[in-house]
Write an enzyme that holds these catalytic residues in place. Structure first.
Site, PDB file in Angstrom:
ATOM      1  CG  ASP A 163      11.404  -4.960   7.160  1.00  0.00           C
ATOM      2  OD1 ASP A 163      12.072  -5.427   6.231  1.00  0.00           O
ATOM      3  OD2 ASP A 163      11.082  -3.757   7.230  1.00  0.00           O
ATOM      4  CG  ASP A 185       9.726 -11.511   0.134  1.00  0.00           C
ATOM      5  OD1 ASP A 185       9.112 -10.466  -0.166  1.00  0.00           O
ATOM      6  OD2 ASP A 185      10.527 -12.073  -0.629  1.00  0.00           O
ATOM      7  CG  ASN A 194       5.713   1.555   4.884  1.00  0.00           C
ATOM      8  OD1 ASN A 194       5.811   2.631   4.288  1.00  0.00           O
ATOM      9  ND2 ASN A 194       6.739   1.009   5.527  1.00  0.00           N
ATOM     10  CE1 TYR A 222       9.424   3.065  -4.721  1.00  0.00           C
ATOM     11  CE2 TYR A 222       8.893   5.179  -5.712  1.00  0.00           C
ATOM     12  CZ  TYR A 222       8.942   4.355  -4.606  1.00  0.00           C
ATOM     13  OH  TYR A 222       8.502   4.827  -3.390  1.00  0.00           O
ATOM     14  CE  LYS A 237       5.835   2.755  -3.637  1.00  0.00           C
ATOM     15  NZ  LYS A 237       5.328   2.401  -2.286  1.00  0.00           N
ATOM     16  CB  THR A 257      13.380   6.894   3.666  1.00  0.00           C
ATOM     17  OG1 THR A 257      13.347   6.958   2.222  1.00  0.00           O
ATOM     18  CG2 THR A 257      12.181   7.642   4.232  1.00  0.00           C
TER      19      THR A 257
END
Length: 258
Positions: free
Chosen positions: A38, A65, A92, A162, A166, A197
């Site tokens: 992360d 990153d 992910n 977004y 995707k 989430t």
């Protein structure tokens, strides 16, 4: 570099998030050791590591990153180094929009951020991992990329940038799948539906209403462990002949009910 161990090793990006942590724990239960990634080694990443260790995994952290694509080849080598191998990438890591709103109001900063992390970064990370895997000893390996039900089954009216990123990611997976399948590297798209989430926290009330109205045939939110177990099954080789396929874990959300 240490000698190659006997346990498979998975690199999980975005491991401090809910999905990443659930996937890491499920992989640990399947006998994988883990490299968790992360942006920072905060409490959430530490908690994901502790849960994986409790499930029997040896865990390392590797901060990066993924939008910094020039650093990704070295990042992949550093991730593989502690165990001497890398058998699975869970692609992910992702970001949401800077501001939910009308497609006519999308700002270049939000669009570029989504593209940089959710598409460009994931592409070049998959590329770097694939190159590393091809140079490694033979053995079944996998690249599992997390997208979204908002790719093409449903349209998120306030998530244009977004969803567009995707959608590109979904097409990317097919290219890697056909290139890598003959080399023993399985590529899959894992497409979650409504999950509790951090990304969905601001819209929890809206989504509760949609679920109550029947928008999700299963009639409930998805459980993070359901994504985790699906990813672990794929990584363990349960669907090896499903080359480049989309695995829907969305409670039937993509189905148009009348």
């Amino acid at each position: 570099m240490p000698g190659q161990g006997t346990r498979p090793v998975a690199l999980v990006t975005g491991a401090a998030g809910g999905l990443g942590g659930a996937i890491a724990a499920a992989l640990a239960r399947r006998g994988f050791d883990l490299v968790l990634n992360d942006l920072a080694e905060g409490a959430a990443l530490q908690a994901a590591g502790a849960a994986a260790r409790d499930a029997g995994a040896e865990v390392r952290f590797q901060l990066q990153d993924i939008a910094a694509v020039e650093a990704l080849p070295a990042f992949v080598e550093a991730a593989a180094s502690p165990f001497g191998r890398l058998d699975c990438l869970i692609n992910n890591a992702g970001v949401s929009v800077l501001s939910r709103g009308d497609v006519l109001d999308v700002a270049p900063e939000s669009f570029d951020r989504c593209m940089s992390v959710n598409l460009r970064g994931q592409f070049f990370l998959a590329q770097a991992v694939a190159r590393h895997m091809l140079a490694a000893p033979a053995g079944r390996k996998s690249i599992i990329t997390v997208t979204s039900v908002a790719v093409d089954e449903v349209i998120g009216k306030v998530l244009a940038e977004y969803s567009i990123a995707k959608a590109g990611l979904s097409h990317m997976i097919k290219h890697f799948a056909v290139r890598l399948a003959p080399c023993g590297i399985d590529c899959y798209e894992l497409r979650p539906g409504m999950m509790k989430t951090g990304m969905t926290a601001s819209s929890r009330e809206k989504y509760d209403g949609l679920i109550a109205a029947g928008f999700v045939p299963a009639g409930r939110w998805g459980e993070l462990d359901e994504i985790g177990e699906t990813a672990a099954n794929l990584a363990a080789g349960a669907l090896r002949y499903a080359v480049g396929q989309v695995i829907h874990v969305d409670g039937g959300m993509r189905l148009k009910v009348f």
